[in-house]
Enzyme design. Structure first.
Site, PDB file in Angstrom:
ATOM      1  N   LYS A  92      50.976  39.674  46.275  1.00 31.63           N
ATOM      2  CA  LYS A  92      51.782  40.873  46.510  1.00 31.63           C
ATOM      3  C   LYS A  92      53.047  40.495  47.282  1.00 31.63           C
ATOM      4  CE  LYS A  92      51.342  45.568  48.407  1.00 31.63           C
ATOM      5  NZ  LYS A  92      50.442  46.549  49.052  1.00 31.63           N
TER       6      LYS A  92
ATOM      7  N   SER B  93      50.070  51.191  46.907  1.00 30.95           N
ATOM      8  CA  SER B  93      51.309  50.437  46.764  1.00 30.95           C
ATOM      9  C   SER B  93      51.109  49.110  46.023  1.00 30.95           C
ATOM     10  CB  SER B  93      51.894  50.149  48.156  1.00 30.95           C
ATOM     11  OG  SER B  93      51.026  49.300  48.901  1.00 30.95           O
TER      12      SER B  93
ATOM     13  N   SER C  81      45.908  51.620  49.473  1.00 33.67           N
ATOM     14  CA  SER C  81      46.795  50.880  48.564  1.00 33.67           C
ATOM     15  C   SER C  81      46.162  49.729  47.809  1.00 33.67           C
ATOM     16  CB  SER C  81      48.012  50.358  49.337  1.00 33.67           C
ATOM     17  OG  SER C  81      48.887  51.419  49.632  1.00 33.67           O
TER      18      SER C  81
END
Length: 495
Positions: free
Chosen positions: A80, A158, A182
């Site tokens: 990420k 997210s 998330s």
């Protein structure tokens, strides 16, 4: 879809150790898939040279250590964009961190690297991890590989790029972070497994901060066993992070025994939300039955302060965000606005932050600054902290009464279309976190497991919430649920 990139982490680990495949072959297969998947916008910084270098190093480690090599050795993963990676862009999907290439590696990615994992590149996300749909990104939205009509669907947020990449078989696993859901919400939207460990289980050092008392890194994988293998490499004490727990690390995979007889699973009555889709309600009921059939006892429980969780979270998280994001000012690194003649440092701060932060980040920074201001600190922030203590106490009470884990839905719906949640009403988007934020407020471990499809054919997930530091037991329960649900669907390739 490549046969090699479709392997689970456990299958790939065993094949690598047997010598049936090399880390280089596995990595090349994933890189080919990534190159063909630009329509998903999941990988935003590709690192094929680094990937091949690490794959060759992993093959050398496997040759030297054989079955003693770490479980993640040779496994290609995505990272990420919130994790700082040495000399590789680490932007947190924000314009304000444009061209930022750290001189250091986050603890989690350093541990994965030391375990022989292969970094394929950086993954899309909501800017500074603020969002539930991956639409708040300087790179544009990531796209869910699941499709049932002409619409492009959100992969959730997210950690949307991580979820899309794992579900589309671009990588075997990915790192995510979870501040209010998330990891778990995008996992549920894409039919994969997402584990948020206990707060303090994984180091936060080198991860761009959103809300420091809530953020926690975790693995996103295709199976529960894979999550256990990946967590083993990611977790552990880190003296560089004062909130990292100095506790012995159990063998998470060994904890998956398949035996859950006598375990007591709580069903919280407060999670039966008004207007919950019948499909979610039915899946929740089925999940409870599956666990009962495996020998667990299902118990109705009460978590009375649940109704205050969302407002509490949306005071505390923006407050911490406004404090953490104050450091982005155009002075030391990242984006700096161009100034007109005669403009000074104050104008530089204002312009840089106005141009560098997207609308959702600006909204949360303003909310956070407001609730921390002198006139409202006690009315909002201090009150939210007290409510957080009550929410934590609710969980402590049920665990003290002998409950081993709690079963809830993971999301209030299946994935929705990109652009469908009106920007005019951000509260609708915030409601996506209704089942997940309590876990972060209480610092508990939680896992989302794919458990079925809705009437359109989109994945739905269930969430299990565990006792603090008992990820092993949580993974064992989750694997039992996964086996009983028998979810084997995967998106058909259209990209």
């Amino acid at each position: 879809m490549s046969e090699l990139s479709s392997l689970s982490i456990a299958e790939a680990r065993d094949a690598l150790r047997r010598g049936d495949v090399t880390a280089v072959e596995l990595t090349e297969a994933c890189l080919r898939e990534i190159e063909a998947a630009d329509a998903l916008n999941a990988f935003v910084h590709k690192t094929p040279e680094i990937a091949m270098e690490r794959a060759r190093a992993a093959d050398a480690m496997l040759k030297e250590k054989g079955d003693e090599a770490p479980g993640m050795c040779g496994i290609p993963v995505g990272i990420k964009d919130l994790f700082c990676t040495e000399h590789v862009p680490s932007q947190a999907a924000s314009r304000i961190l444009e061209n930022f290439r750290p001189e250091y590696e986050s603890t989690v990615t350093a541990q994965l690297k030391a375990a022989g994992a292969v970094m394929l590149g950086k993954l899309n996300m909501d800017e500074f991890a603020m969002g539930s749909s991956n639409e708040h990104s300087v790179y544009g939205p990531a796209v869910n590989p699941w499709r049932v009509d002409e619409r492009l669907l959100t992969p959730g947020g997210s950690s949307g790029g991580s979820a899309a990449a794992v579900a589309a078989r671009l990588c075997l696993g990915a790192t995510g972070t979870d501040t209010g859901g998330s990891i778990r919400q995008p996992a549920a939207f894409t039919g994969i497994v997402g584990l948020k460990p206990t707060y303090g289980r994984c180091s936060r050092w080198g991860i761009v901060a959103f809300a420091s008392s809530l953020d926690q890194a975790g693995p996103m994988t295709r199976t529960v066993r894979d999550a256990a293998i990946m967590l083993q490499a990611m977790a552990g004490h880190d003296p560089k992070d004062s909130t990292s727990a100095d506790l012995p690390l159990p063998d998470f995979e060994a904890a998956i025994t398949g035996d859950i007889r006598g375990k007591r699973i709580g069903i919280p009555r407060e999670y039966r939300m008004e207007g919950m889709p019948a499909e979610i309600e039915a899946l929740w009921k089925q999940g409870a039955e599956m666990l009962r059939d495996a020998g667990a006892e299902i118990v109705d429980i009460s978590l009375p302060h649940t109704k205050y969780a969302l407002p509490c979270y949306y005071v505390i998280a923006p407050a911490e965000a406004s404090s953490n994001l104050a450091r982005y000012d155009g002075v030391r690194y990242g984006y700096r606005a161009k100034l007109a003649k005669g403009e000074g440092i104050v104008e530089m701060y204002e312009k840089t932050r106005a141009e560098g932060f997207g609308p959702e980040v600006q909204r949360r920074v303003m909310i956070g600054t407001y609730v921390l201001s002198a006139g409202f600190y006690d009315a909002y922030y201090n009150r939210a902290r007290k409510v957080r203590s009550l929410i934590k106490r609710d969980f402590e009470t049920v665990f003290a009464d002998g409950i081993d884990a709690i079963l809830t839905p993971a999301t209030p719906s299946a994935a929705f279309g990109l652009g469908e949640m009106s920007e005019a009403d951000p509260v609708q988007m915030y409601l996506n976190d209704v089942f997940t934020v309590t876990v972060n407020l209480a610092g508990l471990p939680g896992i989302a497991v794919p458990a079925g499809l809705d009437s359109q054919g989109l994945p739905l997930g269930l969430q299990l919430i565990g006792r603090p530091w008992e990820e092993g037991e949580l993974l064992n329960l989750a694997e039992t649920l996964e086996r009983a649900a028998g979810f084997v669907s995967k998106p058909e390739k259209w990209w």
